[in-house]
Design an enzyme around this catalytic site. Structure first.
Site, PDB file in Angstrom:
ATOM      1  N   GLU A 328       0.787  -1.234   0.000  1.00 55.15           N
ATOM      2  CA  GLU A 328       0.000   0.000   0.000  1.00 55.15           C
ATOM      3  C   GLU A 328       0.825   1.294   0.000  1.00 55.15           C
ATOM      4  OE1 GLU A 328      -3.779  -1.974   2.332  1.00 55.15           O
ATOM      5  OE2 GLU A 328      -2.102  -1.296   3.514  1.00 55.15           O
TER       6      GLU A 328
HETATM    7  C1  TNX Z   1      -4.359  -4.286   4.519  1.00 54.98           C
HETATM    8  S1  TNX Z   1      -2.985  -6.680   3.748  1.00 54.98           S
HETATM    9  C2  TNX Z   1      -3.087  -4.091   4.994  1.00 54.98           C
HETATM   10  C3  TNX Z   1      -2.913  -3.655   6.397  1.00 54.98           C
HETATM   11  C4  TNX Z   1      -4.220  -3.519   7.099  1.00 54.98           C
HETATM   12  C5  TNX Z   1      -5.143  -4.648   6.700  1.00 54.98           C
HETATM   13  C6  TNX Z   1      -6.429  -4.689   7.435  1.00 54.98           C
HETATM   14  C7  TNX Z   1      -1.781  -5.666   3.848  1.00 54.98           C
HETATM   15  C8  TNX Z   1      -0.519  -6.119   3.336  1.00 54.98           C
HETATM   16  N1  TNX Z   1      -1.962  -4.437   4.342  1.00 54.98           N
HETATM   17  O1  TNX Z   1      -2.196  -2.450   6.439  1.00 54.98           O
HETATM   18  O2  TNX Z   1      -3.991  -3.543   8.453  1.00 54.98           O
HETATM   19  O3  TNX Z   1      -5.392  -4.524   5.321  1.00 54.98           O
HETATM   20  O4  TNX Z   1      -7.149  -5.847   7.149  1.00 54.98           O
END
Ligand code: TNX
Length: 514
Positions: A328
């Site tokens: 992200e």
């Molecule tokens: C996505 S899955 C994220 C996290 C969040 C999560 C909550 C991923 C690699 N990153 O930063 O905590 O969703 O479900």
């Protein structure tokens, strides 16, 4: 306000009381490769039982001590741990190492006769797994933390066992909700029952920085003092971390530390604003949005920082992997992200570790031998991983619609998120790793991991509620052969675990297992 913990499942419709399924070779979780009962034979643990271990092996002696620690509170017996004499076949319980035996790195063979219990393995990791099986063959009351009545009988029979996948993990986010070293040790205790071998800790994120780094005190002094919802946060000293590493290792668990980069770094930017590109101060963040922060990927300062942090983390970590996040980083252009990940991976390699990262790394691309962790749902973004996997990247599977432990079990849950859907106990169990991702070669998949993100958690009881019972099913996906799995058998095996958790003080969500 959290609503979890043991008994938190009262929210679920028609919460079922755990059935008292008697222990036997058909109730072991994860299901073993093969297990045979010897009808009419029993062995009984008595007040004069000795735990014998392989002569000259401190590793075997440590497993003996682990087993004794499991058995002493309920039995009240002394259970001395002693090396056996090569010439005299041991009675009691024997932990035997056979380096050239057929059991692989983690397999074991357990035999129970009227005279003795014998666990054989090539490595101490196999002995630990055998010990966990023996624990499940003892009466439920062995889990009592105070003295219980017994008798401590074990049904006669034998087990031959080894895992399907080499990587079977759980991840805990200790940032969004801070968890102490002691709480993480309790989690390690709980999951080691099910023969997990990796414990991945997300130690940094937008809302906090949880691990001390020498020479960068503001990371923890400033960056450690926040968490989601405005709580006090907290952080681990390097000594705290070492102690958790050692405690987990005794239980067969290797730590995988994650330093999330280049996004999920707001806490680091609050501590050291010069790591950003904007020449400004950053505000502490206690919400639950993602994707807004990044280190300045064009600045050499960033790479000096990454080198310092990863170097110290690598030095503290005996395991092979350092996880560098990569999730992200939404404010970066793809080429900026790729340029950063190329350098960050080189830094991990320079410090002697294998790169692990979320599957966004696949686009960067991964260095040879790197592990990408798949976290989407319904096979989405599998295409991102296909080329990398065909080029030799390894894949750990964390499909959010099956093993994201922060997803609600059902809509009635107060805790948890729903972006991956709701995930009930059955859905967390019913999936097949080898065919989950179209086009990804089955040989690229090295295992499975269940992440527990902390945005909605307020306590360790909340974490247990989200993890248990789903985490036990994940162990079976990673350990057992597909032919050995099936919901009807599994729900009986799982039901046999629940009264153990009640006695051991492990909280869980009570759910109908139908
Ligand atoms: C996505 S899955 C994220 C996290 C969040 C999560 C909550 C991923 C690699 N990153 O930063 O905590 O969703 O479900």
């Amino acid at each position: 306000g959290g609503s979890g913990g043991s008994g938190g499942g009262a929210k679920g419709p028609a919460a079922a009381a755990p059935a008292r399924v008697p222990p036997g070779y058909d109730t072991i979780v994860p299901a073993p490769v093969s297990a045979t009962a010897a009808p009419g034979v029993t062995w009984t643990l008595a007040d004069d039982t000795v735990l014998f271990t392989e002569p000259g092996s401190p590793d075997a002696a440590r497993v003996g001590a682990l087993l004794a620690g499991m058995l002493r509170p309920a039995t009240g017996y002394a259970l001395p741990v002693r090396e056996f004499d090569e010439d005299a076949p041991p009675s009691g319980i024997a932990l035997v190492l056979e380096p050239d035996g057929p059991d692989g790195v983690e397999g074991y063979r357990l035999t129970v006769t009227a005279e003795a219990v014998e666990i054989r393995a090539a490595r101490s990791a196999g002995l630990v797994n055998g010990v966990q099986t023996l624990r499940q063959l003892l009466p439920v009351d062995i889990e009592s933390r105070t003295r219980a009545a017994g008798p401590w009988t074990v049904p006669g029979g034998s087990v031959t066992d080894m895992p399907r996948y080499a990587y079977r993990g759980m991840m805990l986010d200790i940032v969004r909700q801070y968890f102490t070293p002691e709480e993480v040790r309790r989690l390690a205790d709980g999951i080691s029952r099910y023969k997990f071998n990796y414990l991945h800790l997300r130690m940094t994120d937008d809302q906090g920085w949880r691990i001390a780094v020498d020479g960068l005190p503001r990371l923890t002094e400033v960056g450690g003092a926040t968490q989601v919802g405005g709580g006090p946060g907290g952080f681990w000293t390097q000594q705290d971390y070492r102690e958790v590493v050692a405690y987990a290792a005794e239980r067969g668990l290797t730590l995988v530390p994650e330093i999330a980069l280049p996004g999920h770094t707001n806490a680091a930017l609050v501590a050291y604003p010069e790591l950003g590109c904007d020449g400004r101060e950053y505000e502490p963040y206690t919400g639950i949005d993602v994707g807004f922060s990044t280190l300045c990927v064009e600045s050499e300062k960033t790479y000096e920082f990454v080198d310092e942090v990863i170097g110290q983390i690598a030095a503290l970590t005996p395991g092979p992997y350092v996880h560098i996040g990569g999730d992200e980083a939404h404010t970066l252009k793809p080429e900026q992200f790729a340029a950063f990940m190329r350098r960050a991976q080189a830094i991990v390699q320079k410090h002697g570790k294998t790169v692990m990262a979320w599957h966004q790394l696949a686009d960067a691309p991964p260095v040879p031998g790197a592990v990408v962790q798949y976290w989407n749902q319904q096979g989405r973004e599998a295409d991102m991983i296909v080329d990398a996997a065909q080029a030799g990247a390894k894949v750990v599977l964390s499909p959010s619609d099956h093993v994201y432990l922060d997803m609600k079990y059902d809509d009635a849950d107060e805790l948890g998120l729903t972006w991956g859907g709701t995930v009930d106990v059955r859905q967390s169990y019913e999936w097949e790793p080898a065919t989950l991702l179209d086009g990804v070669p089955a040989e690229a998949v090295i295992g499975v991991e269940a992440p527990l993100w902390g945005e909605t958690l307020n306590s360790f009881a909340d974490a247990e509620y989200m993890a248990f019972p789903r985490i036990a099913g994940v162990s079976e996906i990673g350990w057992s052969a597909p032919e050995a799995r099936g919901w009807d058998g599994y729900r009986t095996r799982l039901a046999a675990q629940l009264p153990r958790w009640d006695l051991a003080g492990i909280g869980y969500a009570k759910r109908d297992l139908d």
